[in-house]
Design a protein around this motif. Structure first.
Motif, PDB file in Angstrom:
ATOM      1  N   THR A  14     -19.309 -13.289  19.390  1.00  0.00           N
ATOM      2  CA  THR A  14     -18.251 -12.305  19.157  1.00  0.00           C
ATOM      3  C   THR A  14     -18.821 -10.923  18.851  1.00  0.00           C
ATOM      4  OG1 THR A  14     -18.132 -12.936  16.813  1.00  0.00           O
ATOM      5  CG2 THR A  14     -16.610 -14.034  18.318  1.00  0.00           C
ATOM      6  N   ASN A  65      -9.877 -10.561  19.606  1.00  0.00           N
ATOM      7  CA  ASN A  65      -8.477 -10.962  19.568  1.00  0.00           C
ATOM      8  C   ASN A  65      -7.504  -9.787  19.584  1.00  0.00           C
ATOM      9  OD1 ASN A  65      -9.730 -10.855  16.773  1.00  0.00           O
ATOM     10  ND2 ASN A  65      -7.569 -10.820  16.220  1.00  0.00           N
ATOM     11  N   THR A  74      -8.098 -17.058  25.218  1.00  0.00           N
ATOM     12  CA  THR A  74      -9.510 -17.444  25.163  1.00  0.00           C
ATOM     13  C   THR A  74      -9.718 -18.822  25.772  1.00  0.00           C
ATOM     14  OG1 THR A  74      -9.562 -16.258  23.049  1.00  0.00           O
ATOM     15  CG2 THR A  74     -11.543 -17.461  23.675  1.00  0.00           C
ATOM     16  N   ALA A  81     -16.419 -19.356  25.152  1.00  0.00           N
ATOM     17  CA  ALA A  81     -15.829 -18.065  25.505  1.00  0.00           C
ATOM     18  C   ALA A  81     -15.653 -17.221  24.256  1.00  0.00           C
ATOM     19  CB  ALA A  81     -14.487 -18.262  26.200  1.00  0.00           C
ATOM     20  N   ALA A  82     -15.935 -15.927  24.368  1.00  0.00           N
ATOM     21  CA  ALA A  82     -15.782 -15.004  23.244  1.00  0.00           C
ATOM     22  C   ALA A  82     -15.013 -13.770  23.697  1.00  0.00           C
ATOM     23  CB  ALA A  82     -17.154 -14.586  22.703  1.00  0.00           C
ATOM     24  N   LEU A  83     -14.045 -13.370  22.880  1.00  0.00           N
ATOM     25  CA  LEU A  83     -13.336 -12.117  23.124  1.00  0.00           C
ATOM     26  C   LEU A  83     -12.853 -11.542  21.795  1.00  0.00           C
ATOM     27  CD1 LEU A  83     -10.119 -12.906  22.744  1.00  0.00           C
ATOM     28  CD2 LEU A  83     -10.265 -13.561  25.136  1.00  0.00           C
ATOM     29  N   LEU A 118     -11.980 -23.833  18.164  1.00  0.00           N
ATOM     30  CA  LEU A 118     -11.851 -22.373  18.226  1.00  0.00           C
ATOM     31  C   LEU A 118     -11.957 -21.744  16.846  1.00  0.00           C
ATOM     32  CD1 LEU A 118      -9.481 -20.386  20.476  1.00  0.00           C
ATOM     33  CD2 LEU A 118      -9.355 -19.977  18.004  1.00  0.00           C
ATOM     34  N   CYS A 150     -11.308 -18.128  14.823  1.00  0.00           N
ATOM     35  CA  CYS A 150     -10.572 -16.871  14.977  1.00  0.00           C
ATOM     36  C   CYS A 150     -10.703 -16.012  13.730  1.00  0.00           C
ATOM     37  CB  CYS A 150      -9.093 -17.165  15.242  1.00  0.00           C
ATOM     38  SG  CYS A 150      -8.114 -15.673  15.570  1.00  0.00           S
ATOM     39  N   CYS A 178     -14.489 -10.258  28.014  1.00  0.00           N
ATOM     40  CA  CYS A 178     -14.595 -11.651  27.608  1.00  0.00           C
ATOM     41  C   CYS A 178     -15.898 -12.188  28.184  1.00  0.00           C
ATOM     42  CB  CYS A 178     -13.410 -12.465  28.146  1.00  0.00           C
ATOM     43  SG  CYS A 178     -13.530 -14.252  27.877  1.00  0.00           S
ATOM     44  N   CYS A 211      -3.566 -14.860  21.554  1.00  0.00           N
ATOM     45  CA  CYS A 211      -5.000 -14.549  21.648  1.00  0.00           C
ATOM     46  C   CYS A 211      -5.834 -15.822  21.759  1.00  0.00           C
ATOM     47  CB  CYS A 211      -5.454 -13.706  20.464  1.00  0.00           C
ATOM     48  SG  CYS A 211      -5.033 -14.371  18.838  1.00  0.00           S
ATOM     49  N   ASN A 212      -5.474 -16.872  21.027  1.00  0.00           N
ATOM     50  CA  ASN A 212      -6.175 -18.146  21.159  1.00  0.00           C
ATOM     51  C   ASN A 212      -5.940 -18.748  22.539  1.00  0.00           C
ATOM     52  OD1 ASN A 212      -6.949 -17.921  18.472  1.00  0.00           O
ATOM     53  ND2 ASN A 212      -5.324 -19.234  17.713  1.00  0.00           N
ATOM     54  N   GLY A 214      -7.571 -10.045  23.691  1.00  0.00           N
ATOM     55  CA  GLY A 214      -6.604 -11.078  23.332  1.00  0.00           C
ATOM     56  C   GLY A 214      -5.215 -10.568  23.056  1.00  0.00           C
TER      57      GLY A 214
END
Length: 342
Positions: free
Chosen positions: A280, A310, A153, A306-308, A176, A178, A289, A149-150, A314
């Motif tokens: 987020t 996870n 992103t 960038a945001a998503l 980052l 998380c 994303c 997931c990281n 992700g």
């Protein structure tokens, strides 16, 4: 046509997310849920929020009849996943959510994960599952390896820029944040509420995080030369989400134009207006994303954020996106739900 689906490791967070997403899918039906410690339990016992669904009970893997299954999602820990997948039917389509087939080089896998790979013969077969960049290969694959997931992103923020040569490849810093669900559902002392809440901390500092193996592999292949980013992840007291803030050297307008063009026709990637940063809270529970490009006060520098989610884009959402391609289903099927807000 309805495709029959199995989920191994169905009692974890990514398993729950897969169940939630597939419930809204018009061409998939869950026929088997595999779990170790939760075998014999109903979905209501394991995930009370899903008790309204008519699903089979969780069973041990040896109880699953694979003859009627079209595709299996494998949501198991690394090392366990390769051992299980190695023994599955060779005709079965598989989307693996673990780290076991992400790295193409067996030596790189041993370096980052601390054990030799036990299914090396399958590594060459696996396709890296970053959908937007491996779409055609995924559609033709039998085994797809979901990204970290990281790693996903960071790549959404950087791949177009590296490919276009608009940033300095030796000056990339990735900071980052998380959410805690990225660490899985297993009980861990450092994830207890009293240990984690009211603060956040850096971890794997100095280049020890395993997802660096994916960055090294993918960015080096893109650039045709070694690319090593500085990467520090931080654990934040939130349930879902990743926010990656990337510091790069290059012309901000060129960076923005490159990003906007690269993702122009991508249904799940939203490039925000120049100067706007994502959050987020605006992608939670969705397969989207959001990416923002901001000009720094120092000339020749820019920040890409960038945001998503996870658990969705992700991990499980990405897995379903890949499965759609593998089964010849519309790529966006089951994934166009709006984010949860607030």
């Amino acid at each position: 046509m309805t495709h029959s689906i199995a989920i191994l490791g169905a009692s974890g967070y990514t398993g729950a997310e897969l169940i939630r997403l597939i419930d809204g899918h018009s061409a998939m039906q869950i026929k088997a849920l595999g779990a170790y410690s939760k075998a014999g339990q109903s979905i209501a016992q394991v995930f009370p929020h899903l008790r309204h669904l008519d699903l089979p009970d969780m069973v041990s893997f040896d109880k699953i009849d694979w003859s009627g299954i079209d595709l299996c999602f494998c949501a198991l820990p690394h090392k366990t996943s390769q051992e299980v997948i190695r023994d599955l039917p060779k005709t079965l389509k598989i989307v693996d959510l673990s780290a076991d087939f992400r790295l193409r080089d067996p030596e790189a896998y041993a370096q980052w994960y601390g054990n030799p790979h036990s299914a090396v013969e399958m590594q060459g077969e696996a396709v890296y599952g970053l959908t937007e960049f491996y779409r055609d290969d995924i559609a033709a694959a039998r085994l797809v390896a979901g990204t970290g997931c990281n790693a996903a992103t960071g790549q959404f923020a950087l791949r177009p820029l590296i490919a276009a040569g608009v940033i300095d490849l030796d000056e990339i810093i990735l900071d980052l944040k998380c959410a805690v669900s990225g660490a899985g559902r297993a009980l861990k002392e450092n994830l207890l509420h009293a240990e984690l809440s009211e603060g956040y901390h850096a971890y794997a500092v100095g280049g020890t995080h395993r997802h660096l193996g994916e960055f090294d592999q993918e960015f080096t292949a893109l650039a045709g030369r070694p690319v090593h980013v500085q990467f520090t992840p931080h654990l934040v007291p939130a349930n879902r989400g990743i926010l990656a803030t990337t510091y790069v050297k290059g012309d901000a307008q060129k960076i923005y134009d490159t990003m906007a063009q690269a993702y122009l026709n991508e249904p799940f990637i939203e490039v925000l207006p120049m100067g706007e940063a994502p959050s987020t809270r605006h992608i939670r529970g969705s397969n989207f994303c959001h990416i923002g490009v901001i000009k720094d006060r120092i000339d020749g520098r820019a920040i890409v954020v960038a945001a998503l989610d996870n658990l969705t884009k992700g991990s499980s959402g990405q897995a379903l996106q890949n499965a759609n391609l593998m089964l010849g289903v519309e790529e966006t099927e089951g994934l166009m739900m709006a984010p949860l807000f607030p």
